[in-house]
Scaffold this motif. Structure first.
Motif, PDB file in Angstrom:
ATOM      1  N   SER A 258      38.266  53.924  77.381  1.00  0.00           N
ATOM      2  CA  SER A 258      37.273  54.892  76.901  1.00  0.00           C
ATOM      3  C   SER A 258      36.657  54.427  75.584  1.00  0.00           C
ATOM      4  O   SER A 258      35.470  54.632  75.354  1.00  0.00           O
ATOM      5  CB  SER A 258      37.885  56.290  76.829  1.00  0.00           C
ATOM      6  N   ALA A 259      37.433  53.745  74.737  1.00  0.00           N
ATOM      7  CA  ALA A 259      36.848  53.225  73.485  1.00  0.00           C
ATOM      8  C   ALA A 259      35.859  52.091  73.788  1.00  0.00           C
ATOM      9  O   ALA A 259      34.831  51.952  73.112  1.00  0.00           O
ATOM     10  CB  ALA A 259      37.956  52.735  72.557  1.00  0.00           C
ATOM     11  N   ALA A 260      36.173  51.294  74.809  1.00  0.00           N
ATOM     12  CA  ALA A 260      35.244  50.212  75.176  1.00  0.00           C
ATOM     13  C   ALA A 260      33.920  50.793  75.668  1.00  0.00           C
ATOM     14  O   ALA A 260      32.836  50.289  75.327  1.00  0.00           O
ATOM     15  CB  ALA A 260      35.874  49.327  76.248  1.00  0.00           C
ATOM     16  N   LEU A 261      34.007  51.879  76.443  1.00  0.00           N
ATOM     17  CA  LEU A 261      32.774  52.497  76.940  1.00  0.00           C
ATOM     18  C   LEU A 261      32.010  53.186  75.816  1.00  0.00           C
ATOM     19  O   LEU A 261      30.782  53.186  75.785  1.00  0.00           O
ATOM     20  CB  LEU A 261      33.104  53.497  78.063  1.00  0.00           C
ATOM     21  N   LYS A 262      32.770  53.752  74.867  1.00  0.00           N
ATOM     22  CA  LYS A 262      32.104  54.377  73.700  1.00  0.00           C
ATOM     23  C   LYS A 262      31.361  53.302  72.895  1.00  0.00           C
ATOM     24  O   LYS A 262      30.248  53.519  72.405  1.00  0.00           O
ATOM     25  CB  LYS A 262      33.169  55.063  72.834  1.00  0.00           C
ATOM     26  N   ALA A 263      32.002  52.135  72.779  1.00  0.00           N
ATOM     27  CA  ALA A 263      31.361  51.028  72.056  1.00  0.00           C
ATOM     28  C   ALA A 263      30.056  50.635  72.749  1.00  0.00           C
ATOM     29  O   ALA A 263      29.046  50.359  72.104  1.00  0.00           O
ATOM     30  CB  ALA A 263      32.317  49.835  71.990  1.00  0.00           C
ATOM     31  N   LEU A 264      30.082  50.652  74.077  1.00  0.00           N
ATOM     32  CA  LEU A 264      28.847  50.330  74.811  1.00  0.00           C
ATOM     33  C   LEU A 264      27.774  51.377  74.527  1.00  0.00           C
ATOM     34  O   LEU A 264      26.607  51.033  74.297  1.00  0.00           O
ATOM     35  CB  LEU A 264      29.133  50.256  76.320  1.00  0.00           C
ATOM     36  N   ASP A 265      28.165  52.651  74.522  1.00  0.00           N
ATOM     37  CA  ASP A 265      27.191  53.718  74.224  1.00  0.00           C
ATOM     38  C   ASP A 265      26.506  53.467  72.887  1.00  0.00           C
ATOM     39  O   ASP A 265      25.292  53.620  72.751  1.00  0.00           O
ATOM     40  CB  ASP A 265      27.898  55.080  74.135  1.00  0.00           C
ATOM     41  N   VAL A 266      27.321  53.099  71.893  1.00  0.00           N
ATOM     42  CA  VAL A 266      26.767  52.878  70.549  1.00  0.00           C
ATOM     43  C   VAL A 266      25.777  51.710  70.573  1.00  0.00           C
ATOM     44  O   VAL A 266      24.682  51.782  69.984  1.00  0.00           O
ATOM     45  CB  VAL A 266      27.912  52.628  69.538  1.00  0.00           C
ATOM     46  N   CYS A 267      26.135  50.641  71.265  1.00  0.00           N
ATOM     47  CA  CYS A 267      25.256  49.459  71.313  1.00  0.00           C
ATOM     48  C   CYS A 267      23.955  49.773  72.047  1.00  0.00           C
ATOM     49  O   CYS A 267      22.869  49.369  71.613  1.00  0.00           O
ATOM     50  CB  CYS A 267      25.973  48.288  71.992  1.00  0.00           C
ATOM     51  N   VAL A 268      24.074  50.506  73.140  1.00  0.00           N
ATOM     52  CA  VAL A 268      22.863  50.877  73.897  1.00  0.00           C
ATOM     53  C   VAL A 268      21.955  51.743  73.024  1.00  0.00           C
ATOM     54  O   VAL A 268      20.737  51.553  72.988  1.00  0.00           O
ATOM     55  CB  VAL A 268      23.264  51.622  75.201  1.00  0.00           C
ATOM     56  N   ASP A 269      22.560  52.671  72.301  1.00  0.00           N
ATOM     57  CA  ASP A 269      21.769  53.533  71.422  1.00  0.00           C
ATOM     58  C   ASP A 269      21.050  52.702  70.353  1.00  0.00           C
ATOM     59  O   ASP A 269      19.887  52.958  70.041  1.00  0.00           O
ATOM     60  CB  ASP A 269      22.684  54.580  70.778  1.00  0.00           C
ATOM     61  N   MET A 270      21.745  51.698  69.818  1.00  0.00           N
ATOM     62  CA  MET A 270      21.106  50.835  68.800  1.00  0.00           C
ATOM     63  C   MET A 270      19.891  50.116  69.388  1.00  0.00           C
ATOM     64  O   MET A 270      18.840  50.028  68.754  1.00  0.00           O
ATOM     65  CB  MET A 270      22.108  49.776  68.312  1.00  0.00           C
ATOM     66  N   ILE A 271      20.050  49.611  70.599  1.00  0.00           N
ATOM     67  CA  ILE A 271      18.965  48.845  71.223  1.00  0.00           C
ATOM     68  C   ILE A 271      17.784  49.762  71.543  1.00  0.00           C
ATOM     69  O   ILE A 271      16.633  49.453  71.224  1.00  0.00           O
ATOM     70  CB  ILE A 271      19.469  48.142  72.510  1.00  0.00           C
ATOM     71  N   LEU A 272      18.086  50.912  72.144  1.00  0.00           N
ATOM     72  CA  LEU A 272      16.994  51.771  72.610  1.00  0.00           C
ATOM     73  C   LEU A 272      16.316  52.539  71.482  1.00  0.00           C
ATOM     74  O   LEU A 272      15.146  52.906  71.598  1.00  0.00           O
ATOM     75  CB  LEU A 272      17.514  52.746  73.672  1.00  0.00           C
ATOM     76  N   SER A 273      17.058  52.788  70.406  1.00  0.00           N
ATOM     77  CA  SER A 273      16.443  53.569  69.319  1.00  0.00           C
ATOM     78  C   SER A 273      15.786  52.681  68.270  1.00  0.00           C
ATOM     79  O   SER A 273      15.128  53.184  67.361  1.00  0.00           O
ATOM     80  CB  SER A 273      17.497  54.471  68.661  1.00  0.00           C
ATOM     81  N   SER A 274      15.933  51.376  68.421  1.00  0.00           N
ATOM     82  CA  SER A 274      15.317  50.484  67.431  1.00  0.00           C
ATOM     83  C   SER A 274      13.793  50.551  67.522  1.00  0.00           C
ATOM     84  O   SER A 274      13.225  50.580  68.614  1.00  0.00           O
ATOM     85  CB  SER A 274      15.798  49.050  67.699  1.00  0.00           C
ATOM     86  N   LYS A 275      13.164  50.569  66.365  1.00  0.00           N
ATOM     87  CA  LYS A 275      11.694  50.626  66.343  1.00  0.00           C
ATOM     88  C   LYS A 275      11.095  49.241  66.590  1.00  0.00           C
ATOM     89  O   LYS A 275       9.902  49.093  66.751  1.00  0.00           O
ATOM     90  CB  LYS A 275      11.205  51.147  64.981  1.00  0.00           C
ATOM     91  N   THR A 276      11.959  48.243  66.557  1.00  0.00           N
ATOM     92  CA  THR A 276      11.469  46.868  66.734  1.00  0.00           C
ATOM     93  C   THR A 276      11.996  46.307  68.059  1.00  0.00           C
ATOM     94  O   THR A 276      12.786  46.925  68.733  1.00  0.00           O
ATOM     95  CB  THR A 276      11.968  45.960  65.589  1.00  0.00           C
ATOM     96  N   GLU A 277      11.544  45.099  68.388  1.00  0.00           N
ATOM     97  CA  GLU A 277      12.065  44.423  69.576  1.00  0.00           C
ATOM     98  C   GLU A 277      12.902  43.219  69.162  1.00  0.00           C
ATOM     99  O   GLU A 277      12.962  42.209  69.844  1.00  0.00           O
ATOM    100  CB  GLU A 277      10.921  44.014  70.505  1.00  0.00           C
ATOM    101  N   HIS A 278      13.559  43.312  67.989  1.00  0.00           N
ATOM    102  CA  HIS A 278      14.411  42.224  67.511  1.00  0.00           C
ATOM    103  C   HIS A 278      15.565  42.006  68.468  1.00  0.00           C
ATOM    104  O   HIS A 278      16.014  42.933  69.143  1.00  0.00           O
ATOM    105  CB  HIS A 278      14.991  42.555  66.138  1.00  0.00           C
ATOM    106  N   ARG A 279      16.107  40.775  68.455  1.00  0.00           N
ATOM    107  CA  ARG A 279      17.320  40.490  69.226  1.00  0.00           C
ATOM    108  C   ARG A 279      18.447  41.390  68.721  1.00  0.00           C
ATOM    109  O   ARG A 279      18.482  41.775  67.550  1.00  0.00           O
ATOM    110  CB  ARG A 279      17.729  39.017  69.062  1.00  0.00           C
TER     111      ARG A 279
END
Ligand code: SF4
Ligand code: SF4
Ligand code: SF4
Length: 296
Positions: A258-279
C-alpha cells in the motif's frame, strides 16, 4: 469468415499492430448480427460500436466505450510504436516492466514482480493517467512524456528500476535472532556477496550499511540464527537515461504494497499537476526528494 474487397481495404487502413484484434471484433459483431460475409457496412457498424455509439443489435464493447475520444493528432508520433497502445488500439502512456524471476524460477526471487506490476497498472488506469496526460500536454506527445516503471523480484534489479521514472524492487530484510545459537557453519558468510555478515565466537552481526536485503543469508542458515522479516519493496524515483543519465533516488526504503501504491499516487500527482512539461527528474529536483517523502 469471408471479407469482401471494400471491407478488406478498410481493414488495411488500420495500423498493422491492431489489425488482428480489429478483424476479430468485426467478425464477432457480424456473427452476432447473423452475417456470414464482412462488407463495408459490417466494418462501419463495428467501428460505431467501438466508438461507444449504441447499436440496436450488438452489445457495446465496454473497454472502448468507457474511454473518451482521443485527440489523434497528439498521438501521431507515438503511433509509430506499438508499445504505446493496447491490443484494442487505445493509447497507454506508461510502461511497466517486470523482471522474469517468477517465469524462470530464479533462485534469487523474493516476490513475483508480476504481482505489483498488475497493481501498478491497475492504479494508473484508475487514476486515468493516460487520458489526463493527453489532456495536459499541448501539441505532440513524445516518448519521453510517457511514464516508465519497472518492478524487480529482488535487489539484483534485472528490469532496471534504477533508470525508470518509478522503480521498485523486492527486498527481504534480515535480522539476527540471538535465541537460536549459531553453530559457526559460515554458510551465511560464504553466501553474502556484500561481505556484510561477520561470525566470530558464535556471535553473528550484519552490517546494515552493506546489506542490500536480498534475504539469502537467512535462507542458508540451518539453525535460524539469521531470520528473514516481512518482504517489502524499495521504491525509487527519477531515474533516466539519455543525454544526462541519472540513477533514481530512494523514496521509500522499505514499503509494503500500500505504501508503494501511495508513492505512485504522489508521483502521478506531481506529473499531472505540473504546469510545465519538464522531465520527471527535473520536477523531483525542483521539489526536493525530502519534501516528496513527506507526502507518502
Ligand atoms: S531481478 Fe532478481 S528475481 Fe528478478 S530475474 Fe533478476 S535476479 Fe531473478
Ligand atoms: S540479506 Fe543479503 S546482503 Fe544482507 S547480509 Fe544477508 S546475504 Fe548479505
Ligand atoms: S549460517 Fe547461521 S549457523 Fe551458520 S554461521 Fe551463519 S548464522 Fe551461524
Amino acid at each position: 469468415m469471408e471479407w469482401d474487397k471494400s471491407a478488406s481495404l478498410l481493414l488495411e487502413k488500420v495500423p498493422p499492430f491492431v489489425q488482428k484484434t480489429v478483424r476479430e471484433k468485426v467478425e464477432t459483431l457480424a456473427r452476432e448480427r447473423g452475417k456470414t460475409l464482412i462488407t463495408e457496412s459490417e466494418v462501419m457498424a463495428a467501428r460505431e460500436a467501438f466508438m461507444g455509439r449504441p447499436q440496436h443489435t450488438a452489445a457495446p464493447v465496454q473497454h472502448a466505450a468507457a474511454k473518451k475520444p482521443v485527440d489523434n493528432e497528439k498521438l501521431s508520433i507515438l503511433k509509430k510504436y506499438a508499445k504505446y497502445f493496447d491490443k484494442d488500439g487505445n493509447p497507454v502512456l506508461y510502461q511497466v516492466k517486470p523482471c522474469r524471476g517468477a517465469e524462470v524460477n530464479c533462485p534469487f526471487l523474493i516476490t513475483d514482480s508480476g504481482i505489483l506490476e498488475d497493481k501498478l497498472r491497475k492504479r494508473l488506469e484508475e487514476l486515468h493517467f493516460t487520458e489526463k496526460l493527453i489532456n495536459k500536454i499541448e501539441g505532440q506527445i513524445l516518448p519521453h512524456h510517457t511514464m516508465k516503471l519497472a518492478v524487480s523480484g529482488c535487489p539484483n534489479s534485472c528490469s532496471m528500476p534504477q533508470i525508470k521514472d518509478f522503480g521498485v524492487h523486492a527486498i527481504e530484510p534480515v535480522y539476527v535472532d540471538s535465541r537460536s545459537a549459531c553453530i559457526e557453519c559460515m554458510k551465511c558468510v560464504e553466501t553474502c556477496r556484500e561481505d556484510a555478515v561477520t561470525v566470530k565466537d558464535g556471535h553473528v552481526s550484519i552490517d546494515k550499511e552493506k546489506c542490500v536485503h536480498c534475504g539469502l543469508c537467512a535462507r542458508v542458515c540451518p539453525v535460524g540464527s539469521i531470520k528473514a522479516s516481512e518482504k517489502k519493496y524499495r521504491v525509487m524515483i527519477g531515474g533516466k537515461v539519455g543525454r544526462h543519465p541519472r540513477f533514481a533516488l530512494d523514496l521509500v526504503s522499505q514499503a509494503d504494497e500500500s505504501a508503494a501504491l501511495k508513492a505512485l499516487d504522489v508521483c502521478v500527482d506531481m506529473i499531472l499537476s505540473s504546469k510545465t512539461e519538464h522531465r520527471f527528474r527535473t520536477l523531483i529536483e525542483q521539489q526536493g526528494i525530502e519534501e516528496i517523502k513527506k507526502r507518502i
